[in-house]
Design an enzyme around this catalytic site. Structure first.
Site, short mmCIF file in Angstrom:
data_model
loop_
_atom_site.label_atom_id
_atom_site.label_comp_id
_atom_site.label_asym_id
_atom_site.label_seq_id
_atom_site.Cartn_x
_atom_site.Cartn_y
_atom_site.Cartn_z
N ASP A 7 11.29 22.53 28.89
CA ASP A 7 10.31 23.54 28.46
C ASP A 7 10.88 24.91 28.79
O ASP A 7 11.81 25.05 29.59
CB ASP A 7 8.96 23.35 29.15
CG ASP A 7 7.93 24.39 28.67
OD1 ASP A 7 7.86 24.65 27.45
OD2 ASP A 7 7.22 24.96 29.52
N TYR A 39 9.36 31.79 25.21
CA TYR A 39 10.15 31.59 24.00
C TYR A 39 9.32 31.94 22.76
O TYR A 39 9.86 32.34 21.73
CB TYR A 39 10.56 30.12 23.86
CG TYR A 39 11.76 29.68 24.65
CD1 TYR A 39 12.23 30.37 25.77
CD2 TYR A 39 12.44 28.51 24.27
CE1 TYR A 39 13.33 29.91 26.48
CE2 TYR A 39 13.54 28.06 24.98
CZ TYR A 39 13.99 28.76 26.09
OH TYR A 39 15.07 28.30 26.78
N GLY A 40 8.02 31.73 22.88
CA GLY A 40 7.14 31.80 21.70
C GLY A 40 7.03 33.17 21.06
O GLY A 40 6.53 33.30 19.95
N ASN A 71 6.31 23.43 22.41
CA ASN A 71 6.02 23.48 20.97
C ASN A 71 6.90 24.47 20.23
O ASN A 71 7.30 24.23 19.10
CB ASN A 71 4.55 23.85 20.76
CG ASN A 71 3.61 22.70 21.07
OD1 ASN A 71 3.21 21.96 20.19
ND2 ASN A 71 3.27 22.53 22.33
N SER A 72 7.21 25.59 20.87
CA SER A 72 8.01 26.62 20.19
C SER A 72 9.42 26.08 19.89
O SER A 72 9.96 26.33 18.81
CB SER A 72 8.10 27.87 21.07
OG SER A 72 6.82 28.27 21.46
N GLU A 150 1.39 31.03 33.55
CA GLU A 150 2.57 31.21 34.43
C GLU A 150 2.15 31.88 35.75
O GLU A 150 2.73 31.63 36.80
CB GLU A 150 3.64 32.07 33.74
CG GLU A 150 4.38 31.37 32.59
CD GLU A 150 5.45 30.38 33.04
OE1 GLU A 150 6.11 30.59 34.06
OE2 GLU A 150 5.62 29.35 32.34
N THR A 181 2.44 23.76 25.42
CA THR A 181 2.32 22.88 26.58
C THR A 181 1.78 23.59 27.82
O THR A 181 1.44 22.95 28.80
CB THR A 181 3.67 22.22 26.89
OG1 THR A 181 4.67 23.25 26.96
CG2 THR A 181 4.04 21.22 25.83
N1 DGL Z 1 5.48 25.98 26.51
C1 DGL Z 1 5.71 26.81 25.35
C2 DGL Z 1 5.25 26.10 24.10
O1 DGL Z 1 4.77 24.99 24.16
C3 DGL Z 1 5.01 28.13 25.44
C4 DGL Z 1 5.60 29.15 26.34
C5 DGL Z 1 6.57 30.05 25.66
O2 DGL Z 1 6.18 30.89 24.85
O3 DGL Z 1 7.73 29.90 25.98
O4 DGL Z 1 5.35 26.65 23.04
#
Ligand code: DGL
Length: 252
Positions: A7, A39-40, A71-72, A150, A181
Site C-alpha cells: 500500500d 498516491y491518490g 485502490n489507486s 494517516e 484501503t
Molecule cells: N490506500 C490508498 C488507496 O487505496 C489511498 C491512499 C493514497 O492516496 O495513497 O487508494
C-alpha cells in the site's frame, strides 16, 4: 505460502487484518510507501513508477503472491506490475466489485463509490458495476479522508465536518464501496453518517476473491498460531508499526 502486501501507507493494514483473520497465509511481508503517500493525488505515470520501484523491494523476499492493497495502484498500475513479476498479482478493485454484487441483489440500489482522485478518475468501479447491471452509481473523490486516517483521526469533529463537506447532497444511499484501503478505519462513522448504509471493504472482498478465484483455503495455520507479519515502510516505520499494533491488535 508467503504474501506480499503493498500500500502507499497504513491503509493496506485493513487488508492485512482481513487476511490475518482468515489465516490464508503463513507469512505476510507488508510494505507501506509512507515517504510518498498519498498516491491518490498523483498522476498515472507517477503511480506506475512508484509501484515499479516498490516491486523491486518485494523481489528480495521470495513471495508467492503480491496483493495490491491500494485502490489507486490497482486502478493505474496493476498491468505494469504484472508485466514485471512472475507471480500472481491481485488488486482490490475487481474483488470489491464482486463483493458488492454478492451483497446487493437489487440492481436499482443507490451505490456510492468513495476513493482517491486516481481511483475515481479511473472509473473502474462504476464501469464494472454498470456491466453487472447496477444503474444508480454515484462516485465521489474523498481525498481528505486519507490524511485524517494517516493522522489517526478516526472520529470526532474534524471527521464529521469532512463528511458533511463530501456527503451533504446525498440521499438514500444503500451501499458504499470503500474504494480506498484507508477508509475501513472510518467505516462505522461513514455508515452512521449515511443512515446505516452497507459498506464494502477491500480487505474482506479480497479474502473472498482469493478463496474463489485462487482456491486459497482459510485456516491453513492452526488456531493457536498466527500469520507471521513483517512490516516495512519507506519513512517512519515505527509509526506504521504503531498503527499496525493498534489496528491489528498485535505485539510487534
Ligand atoms: N490506500 C490508498 C488507496 O487505496 C489511498 C491512499 C493514497 O492516496 O495513497 O487508494
Amino acid at each position: 505460502m508467503k504474501a506480499g502486501v503493498f500500500d502507499s501507507g497504513v491503509g493496506g493494514l485493513t487488508v492485512v487484518k482481513s487476511l490475518r483473520k482468515a489465516k490464508l497465509f503463513e507469512e505476510i511481508i507488508y510494505y507501506g510507501d509512507t515517504a510518498r503517500v498519498p498516491y491518490g493525488t498523483k498522476d498515472k505515470s507517477t503511480i506506475i513508477s512508484y509501484s515499479l520501484e516498490t516491486l523491486e523491494f518485494f523481489k528480495n523476499f521470495d513471495i508467492d503472491i503480491l496483493i495490491i492493497a491500494c485502490n489507486s495502484v490497482s486502478a493505474f498500475a496493476i498491468n505494469e506490475i504484472r508485466q514485471n513479476i512472475n507471480i500472481p498479482v491481485v488488486g482490490v478493485i475487481e474483488s470489491g466489485i464482486l463483493a458488492l454484487e454478492d451483497s446487493i441483489q437489487d440492481k436499482n440500489s443507490n451505490i456510492l463509490v468513495l476513493g482517491t482522485r486516481a481511483t475515481i478518475n479511473s472509473k473502474l468501479y462504476p464501469n464494472g458495476l454498470n456491466t453487472l447491471g447496477y444503474k444508480n452509481i454515484i462516485s465521489i473523490a474523498t481525498p481528505l479522508f486519507v490524511p485524517l486516517v494517516e493522522e489517526n483521526i478516526l472520529n470526532g469533529n474534524i471527521l464529521n465536518e469532512t463528511m458533511k463537506l463530501y456527503f451533504k447532497d446525498l440521499k438514500d444511499i444503500d451501499a458504499v464501496i470503500l474504494g480506498c484501503t484507508h477508509f475501513p478505519l472510518i467505516q462505522d462513522e461513514i455508515s452512521k453518517f449515511l443512515n446505516g448504509a452497507k459498506t464494502i471493504h477491500s480487505g474482506d472482498a479480497i479474502v473472498k476473491y482469493l478463496k474463489k478465484e485462487y482456491d486459497f483455503k482459510e485456516n491453513i495455520i492452526s488456531n493457536n498460531e498466527d500469520t507471521k507479519i513483517t512490516f516495512f515502510a519507506s519513512s517512519a516505520p515505527d509509526n506504521l508499526k504503531q498503527v499496525a499494533k493498534n489496528w491489528l491488535n498485535i505485539k510487534q
